[in-house]
Write a protein that holds these residues in place. Sequence first.
Motif, short mmCIF file in Angstrom:
data_model
loop_
_atom_site.label_atom_id
_atom_site.label_comp_id
_atom_site.label_asym_id
_atom_site.label_seq_id
_atom_site.Cartn_x
_atom_site.Cartn_y
_atom_site.Cartn_z
N ALA A 8 3.30 56.03 55.39
CA ALA A 8 3.45 55.48 56.76
C ALA A 8 3.65 56.50 58.07
N THR A 9 4.27 57.61 57.64
CA THR A 9 4.32 58.75 58.53
C THR A 9 2.80 59.38 58.81
N LEU A 10 2.20 59.44 57.72
CA LEU A 10 0.69 59.90 57.95
C LEU A 10 0.06 59.00 58.98
N GLY A 11 0.29 57.65 58.77
CA GLY A 11 -0.19 56.70 59.45
C GLY A 11 0.11 56.86 61.02
N LEU A 12 1.40 57.29 61.09
CA LEU A 12 1.61 57.50 62.79
C LEU A 12 1.04 58.59 63.36
N VAL A 13 1.18 59.75 62.40
CA VAL A 13 0.40 61.10 62.74
C VAL A 13 -0.76 60.99 63.30
N TYR A 14 -1.69 60.06 62.53
CA TYR A 14 -3.03 59.89 62.72
C TYR A 14 -3.27 58.94 63.96
N ILE A 15 -2.50 57.98 64.09
CA ILE A 15 -2.77 57.17 65.12
C ILE A 15 -2.29 57.78 66.55
N ASP A 16 -1.31 58.44 66.53
CA ASP A 16 -0.65 59.08 67.72
C ASP A 16 -1.35 60.29 68.24
N GLN A 32 -2.14 50.75 55.69
CA GLN A 32 -2.58 49.49 54.94
C GLN A 32 -2.15 49.97 53.39
N THR A 33 -2.37 51.23 52.96
CA THR A 33 -2.11 51.57 51.64
C THR A 33 -0.58 51.59 51.36
N ALA A 34 0.14 51.64 52.48
CA ALA A 34 1.69 51.74 52.32
C ALA A 34 2.01 50.30 52.37
N ALA A 35 1.49 49.52 53.20
CA ALA A 35 1.83 47.82 53.24
C ALA A 35 1.53 47.32 51.98
N LYS A 36 0.32 47.83 51.49
CA LYS A 36 0.17 47.05 49.92
C LYS A 36 1.03 47.36 48.97
N GLY A 38 4.33 47.39 49.72
CA GLY A 38 5.40 46.66 49.94
C GLY A 38 6.15 47.56 51.07
N HIS A 39 5.54 48.33 51.74
CA HIS A 39 6.32 49.04 52.71
C HIS A 39 6.44 48.11 54.09
N VAL A 40 7.53 47.48 54.23
CA VAL A 40 7.53 46.41 55.50
C VAL A 40 7.16 47.11 56.96
N ASP A 41 7.64 48.32 57.15
CA ASP A 41 7.56 48.75 58.55
C ASP A 41 6.02 48.85 58.83
N SER A 42 5.28 49.38 57.83
CA SER A 42 3.64 49.52 57.93
C SER A 42 3.28 48.14 58.07
N MET A 43 3.85 47.01 57.29
CA MET A 43 3.12 45.81 57.66
C MET A 43 3.18 45.25 59.10
N PHE A 44 4.43 45.38 59.33
CA PHE A 44 4.57 45.34 60.80
C PHE A 44 3.79 45.95 61.86
N ARG A 45 3.65 47.16 61.81
CA ARG A 45 2.81 48.20 62.32
C ARG A 45 1.41 47.66 62.61
N LEU A 46 0.94 47.29 61.47
CA LEU A 46 -0.51 46.90 61.54
C LEU A 46 -0.52 45.36 61.97
N GLY A 47 0.55 44.65 62.03
CA GLY A 47 0.64 43.39 62.83
C GLY A 47 0.53 43.42 64.25
N MET A 48 1.16 44.54 64.79
CA MET A 48 1.39 45.04 66.10
C MET A 48 -0.07 45.73 66.77
N ILE A 49 -0.74 46.40 65.82
CA ILE A 49 -1.97 46.98 65.93
C ILE A 49 -3.03 45.93 66.48
N TYR A 50 -2.97 45.06 65.44
CA TYR A 50 -3.99 43.93 65.78
C TYR A 50 -3.87 42.82 66.85
N TYR A 51 -2.44 42.81 66.99
CA TYR A 51 -2.00 41.77 68.09
C TYR A 51 -1.95 42.15 69.22
N GLN A 52 -1.84 43.54 69.56
CA GLN A 52 -1.93 44.11 70.85
C GLN A 52 -3.52 44.45 71.40
#
Length: 92
Positions: A8-16, A32-36, A38-52
């Motif tokens: 999840a941290t790597l996801g943030l590093v590359y996105i920002d 996506q890898t973290a979310a799959k 079971g990483h809940v924060d990654s699930m939520f962040r993915l939701g926000m990415i697609y929502y926004q």
Amino acid sequence: KDYDDALATLGLVYIDGSMAEKDVEKGINYFQTAAKKGHVDSMFRLGMIYYQGDLVMKNLKQAHLWFTEAAAKGYKPAKEILSKEIFQTLRK
């Protein structure tokens, strides 16, 4: 858990792009890898990415899917977003 947090941290590093060259696709893949796993924060962040729709094309079905996954694990912010009117038509 630590491995999932690292993904999840790597996801943030590359996105920002603050600590590595910005690469939204790579960031999303890490989330996506973290979310799959079971990483809940990654699930939520993915939701926000697609929502926004700022980083990728807005996709309410994908947002709904990830918010639903996070909500099923008890993540309160995801439950709150799912209560918004925009998602009522996507419920089954």
